[in-house]
Write a protein that holds these residues in place. Structure first.
Motif, short mmCIF file in Angstrom:
data_model
loop_
_atom_site.label_atom_id
_atom_site.label_comp_id
_atom_site.label_asym_id
_atom_site.label_seq_id
_atom_site.Cartn_x
_atom_site.Cartn_y
_atom_site.Cartn_z
N ILE A 29 0.86 -1.19 0.00
CA ILE A 29 0.00 0.00 0.00
C ILE A 29 0.90 1.24 0.00
CG2 ILE A 29 -1.92 1.17 1.13
CD1 ILE A 29 -2.32 -1.29 2.85
N VAL A 30 0.56 2.22 -0.85
CA VAL A 30 1.27 3.51 -0.84
C VAL A 30 0.59 4.37 0.22
CG1 VAL A 30 1.88 5.55 -2.17
CG2 VAL A 30 1.89 3.30 -3.26
N LEU A 31 1.34 4.72 1.26
CA LEU A 31 0.79 5.49 2.38
C LEU A 31 1.43 6.87 2.45
CD1 LEU A 31 0.88 2.64 5.03
CD2 LEU A 31 -1.10 3.46 3.79
N GLN A 32 0.74 7.79 3.12
CA GLN A 32 1.26 9.14 3.31
C GLN A 32 1.39 9.45 4.78
OE1 GLN A 32 -1.49 11.82 1.50
NE2 GLN A 32 -0.65 11.57 -0.55
N HIS A 76 -3.91 12.94 7.54
CA HIS A 76 -4.37 12.68 6.18
C HIS A 76 -5.89 12.56 6.17
CE1 HIS A 76 -3.82 9.05 8.50
NE2 HIS A 76 -4.86 8.59 7.85
N ASP A 77 -6.46 12.49 4.99
CA ASP A 77 -7.88 12.24 4.82
C ASP A 77 -8.13 10.76 5.10
OD1 ASP A 77 -10.55 12.26 4.06
OD2 ASP A 77 -10.09 12.08 1.92
N PRO A 78 -9.01 10.40 6.04
CA PRO A 78 -9.19 8.99 6.43
C PRO A 78 -9.70 8.10 5.30
CG PRO A 78 -10.28 10.44 7.99
CD PRO A 78 -9.78 11.29 6.88
N LEU A 79 -10.49 8.62 4.37
CA LEU A 79 -11.07 7.78 3.32
C LEU A 79 -10.44 8.00 1.94
CD1 LEU A 79 -14.87 7.84 4.18
CD2 LEU A 79 -13.34 5.89 4.23
N ARG A 80 -9.24 8.55 1.89
CA ARG A 80 -8.65 8.83 0.59
C ARG A 80 -8.38 7.54 -0.19
NH1 ARG A 80 -3.35 8.34 -0.65
NH2 ARG A 80 -2.00 7.57 1.01
N VAL A 81 -8.30 7.69 -1.51
CA VAL A 81 -8.02 6.54 -2.38
C VAL A 81 -6.52 6.26 -2.31
CG1 VAL A 81 -8.08 5.72 -4.75
CG2 VAL A 81 -9.93 7.14 -3.89
N ARG A 82 -6.16 4.99 -2.07
CA ARG A 82 -4.76 4.61 -1.93
C ARG A 82 -4.35 3.67 -3.04
NH1 ARG A 82 -7.38 5.05 2.71
NH2 ARG A 82 -6.49 6.49 4.23
N LYS A 83 -3.17 3.92 -3.58
CA LYS A 83 -2.63 3.08 -4.64
C LYS A 83 -2.06 1.80 -4.04
CE LYS A 83 0.66 3.16 -8.42
NZ LYS A 83 1.68 3.96 -9.11
N LEU A 84 -2.26 0.69 -4.73
CA LEU A 84 -1.68 -0.58 -4.31
C LEU A 84 -0.51 -0.92 -5.22
CD1 LEU A 84 -4.86 -2.71 -3.60
CD2 LEU A 84 -3.45 -1.45 -1.99
N LEU A 85 0.47 -1.59 -4.67
CA LEU A 85 1.67 -1.96 -5.42
C LEU A 85 1.61 -3.43 -5.80
CD1 LEU A 85 4.20 -0.13 -3.09
CD2 LEU A 85 3.25 0.70 -5.24
N MET A 86 1.48 -3.67 -7.09
CA MET A 86 1.46 -5.03 -7.63
C MET A 86 2.20 -5.05 -8.95
SD MET A 86 -2.50 -6.12 -7.00
CE MET A 86 -2.31 -7.86 -7.25
N ARG A 87 2.58 -6.21 -9.38
CA ARG A 87 3.23 -6.34 -10.68
C ARG A 87 2.20 -6.17 -11.80
NH1 ARG A 87 8.32 -7.55 -9.88
NH2 ARG A 87 8.92 -8.74 -8.06
#
Length: 152
Positions: A29-32, A76-87
């Motif tokens: 998960i890309v987190l801030q 951060h915004d609690p419900l923000r859209v988060r990018k996932l890291l996959m191949r």
């Protein structure tokens, strides 16, 4: 969960009741900012979450990560859209599955592995009400059989 799993932080218990899980895939998960501190404190809710593939990337929607108490302006915004890291190969496979046969992507578990937050994404098909009742009957019968065996 995959071999060598870490500390379980959150689990979507309703997922196995509402969906038939076909396959499970691990993603980063890309987190801030302070999000990882909130996750380590188990302040995450997967209940209404789902994953969506857009422009060759996969994103996690409706997953609530509570703001960190000591984070003040860095929160951060609690419900923000988060990018996932996959191949890319895995994403393309999931895209093909979700487009053709009515499957959806839902988060099953979040855990810390080697210091990084990982999410277990399930390729799932929704259950009908009669399927859910059938599963409950099967569970009750198994529980009753186990109870009877213990009493002997």
């Amino acid at each position: 969960m995959p071999k060598g799993e870490g500390k379980l932080v959150a689990q979507n218990r309703k997922a196995r009741h509402d969906y038939s899980i076909v396959e499970a895939i691990e993603a980063g998960i890309v987190l801030q900012g302070t999000e990882i501190k909130s996750i380590r404190n188990a302040r995450i809710n997967l209940k209404d979450g789902y994953a969506k593939i857009q422009n060759g990337e996969i994103f996690l929607h409706n997953v609530h990560i509570s703001p960190y108490e000591q984070g003040n302006q860095f929160n951060h915004d609690p419900l923000r859209v988060r990018k996932l890291l996959m191949r890319k190969k895995q994403i393309n496979k999931l895209l093909a599955e979700t487009k053709t046969s009515g499957y959806t992507l839902i988060p099953l578990k979040v855990y810390i592995k080697d210091g990084f937050a990982k999410v277990l994404i399930g390729l799932a098909k929704g259950k009908k009400n009669y399927d859910k009742r059938e599963d409950l009957k099967r569970k009750d019968m198994k529980r009753q059989m186990d109870r009877d065996l213990r009493e002997r």
